[in-house]
Scaffold this active site. Structure first.
Site, short mmCIF file in Angstrom:
data_model
loop_
_atom_site.label_atom_id
_atom_site.label_comp_id
_atom_site.label_asym_id
_atom_site.label_seq_id
_atom_site.Cartn_x
_atom_site.Cartn_y
_atom_site.Cartn_z
N LYS A 1 2.13 19.03 2.75
CA LYS A 1 1.55 18.31 3.88
C LYS A 1 1.93 16.84 3.81
O LYS A 1 2.41 16.35 2.78
CB LYS A 1 0.02 18.47 3.89
CG LYS A 1 -0.69 17.91 2.66
CD LYS A 1 -2.18 18.14 2.75
CE LYS A 1 -2.87 17.55 1.51
NZ LYS A 1 -4.35 17.63 1.61
N ARG B 1 -16.40 19.01 3.66
CA ARG B 1 -15.41 18.61 4.66
C ARG B 1 -15.22 19.73 5.68
O ARG B 1 -15.75 19.68 6.78
CB ARG B 1 -14.09 18.25 3.96
CG ARG B 1 -13.04 17.63 4.86
CD ARG B 1 -11.85 17.11 4.06
NE ARG B 1 -11.22 18.12 3.21
CZ ARG B 1 -10.19 17.89 2.41
NH1 ARG B 1 -9.69 16.67 2.31
NH2 ARG B 1 -9.66 18.86 1.68
N TYR C 1 3.70 -16.53 4.18
CA TYR C 1 2.55 -16.82 5.04
C TYR C 1 1.35 -17.34 4.26
O TYR C 1 1.08 -16.90 3.15
CB TYR C 1 2.14 -15.56 5.80
CG TYR C 1 3.11 -15.11 6.85
CD1 TYR C 1 3.50 -15.93 7.89
CD2 TYR C 1 3.64 -13.82 6.79
CE1 TYR C 1 4.40 -15.49 8.86
CE2 TYR C 1 4.52 -13.36 7.76
CZ TYR C 1 4.91 -14.21 8.78
OH TYR C 1 5.79 -13.77 9.74
N MET D 1 6.03 -8.22 6.81
CA MET D 1 6.34 -6.92 7.42
C MET D 1 7.66 -6.34 6.91
O MET D 1 7.76 -5.14 6.64
CB MET D 1 6.38 -7.04 8.94
CG MET D 1 6.63 -5.72 9.64
SD MET D 1 6.69 -5.86 11.44
CE MET D 1 4.96 -6.22 11.82
#
Length: 384
Positions: free
Chosen positions: A50, A151, A279, A327
């Site tokens: 998965k 779940r 940044y 990014m």
């Protein structure tokens, strides 16, 4: 690379990628072998593929697992099942189980593609029987029992009723019964309680129905911590990809990381003391030093929370990552000595060389699973 043909130059239309995820076939086969030796020859192994095989590329991984003798595969939902069945990775008959409880509108797809469906309630069973009958076929289903994960799954008290309903449905075939452990890393008392509940239920069903059914419960943690949970089949996920589910797991296998993420140095500069990097100016050079910019950032799966906490391996040397992860790039401090780092050099973000996904996860405050699954689609997967 450009090619020279007489007086003509043919420009390459396929530039080499900036960032790659190398996928090691030998390491994956080693991990399957370790799991096989642990659980024995008679216990089936379901390959959990998965989430794009935990970020490794589902078609690459499924093909290798098939060559290793695995014919059971676990995916999250019908969409992943269709992708696996339609991608050309499997060349032999395979059982593909979708773990999510389906929406009513999705049942037809299970019938059409021959994917095994998880059922947790009477309404879904009735709908599945009606759709399979209308299509003149049978549908394989598995009952999921919630023994404590909280779940998905029917309660143990209602499970027998659902099993009888399936047996009374001529167009449904009960392929298995399964549960999932909430905490299997150390085999604690709650896991023991879950397993006892599950075994009691399945034993009662097999006794009253006179049928034998595939029973499975063991994920990677249970494979390591509790042999009595192996039952008919085990479901390794993170172990397949070279990591242990938790540091406290007492038993360890000699599994090896299957993925190594490498990027490239795209710029090197020398900066004076006091220069701020990236940044928010969170890092300041304490002295004159060299800074390398690497072509990978959080859009590639290198978490922003790793800012200033991790190391990157370049030419066999670990350098600290500095400044805020952006990014598309990160920066590393090459130090004050003249570095043997140049544009184009490979930089290993994590893998079997240098920092592991588990170590990177510790830096980011998460788990290796998330690190692997977060490697984005723009990072090319390359089989080794």
């Amino acid at each position: 690379m450009d090619e020279q043909h007489g007086d003509c130059v043919t420009l390459s239309t396929s530039p080499e990628p900036m960032t790659e995820a190398l996928i090691s076939i030998p390491n994956l086969l080693n991990n399957v072998k370790c799991i096989r030796e642990k659980v024995g020859a008679t216990t089936r192994i379901m390959g959990i593929v998965k989430a794009n095989a935990y970020g490794h590329h589902v078609h690459h991984i499924a093909t290798v697992l098939e060559t290793a003798g695995i014919s059971d595969f676990g995916v999250a939902n019908i969409h992943e099942a269709i992708e696996l069945k339609s991608g050309g990775a499997l060349h032999k008959p395979a059982n593909i189980l979708a773990f999510s409880s389906p929406l009513p509108s999705q049942i037809t797809a299970f019938v059409h593609y021959g994917v095994t469906m998880t059922v947790c309630d009477s309404t879904t069973i009735a709908a599945a029987e009606a759709i399979a009958a209308a299509n003149g076929t049978t549908l394989a289903v598995q009952v999921k029992v919630d023994t404590g994960m909280g779940r998905l799954g029917t309660t143990p008290e209602l499970a027998m009723e659902l099993l009888r309903q399936i047996d009374a449905s001529p167009h449904l075939t009960l392929q298995g019964i399964y549960t999932h452990f909430a905490d299997s890393a150390t085999g604690d008392s709650f896991m023991t309680q879950q397993l006892t509940t599950f075994k009691t239920l399945t034993s009662e069903y097999e006794h009253t129905s006179g049928k034998q059914v595939c029973k499975h419960a063991a994920n990677s943690g249970a494979i390591l911590s509790e042999p009595s949970s192996w039952l008919n089949m085990v479901r390794p996920g993170i172990l397949l990809y070279g990591y242990h589910p938790a540091k406290e797991t007492p038993y360890r296998l000699t599994v090896k990381p299957v993925m190594q993420v490498e990027s490239r140095v795209i710029f090197v500069k020398t900066v004076p003391a006091g220069t701020t990097i990236s940044y928010n100016r969170r890092w300041q050079a304490p002295e004159e030093c060299s800074i390398a910019t690497i072509a990978a950032g959080y859009a590639d799966g290198y978490f922003r929370t790793l800012s200033g906490r991790a190391q990157v391996m370049i030419n066999g040397i670990a350098y600290p990552q500095v400044g805020t992860v952006t990014m598309d790039q990160i920066m590393v401090n090459l130090g004050t000595a003249t570095p043997h780092v140049k544009v184009g050099d490979k930089a290993t973000l994590f893998g079997w060389s240098g920092t592991s996904a588990e170590e990177l996860a510790d830096c980011a405050g998460t788990i290796s699973y998330e690190i692997l699954c977060s490697v984005s689609s723009r990072v090319k997967r390359v089989l080794q």
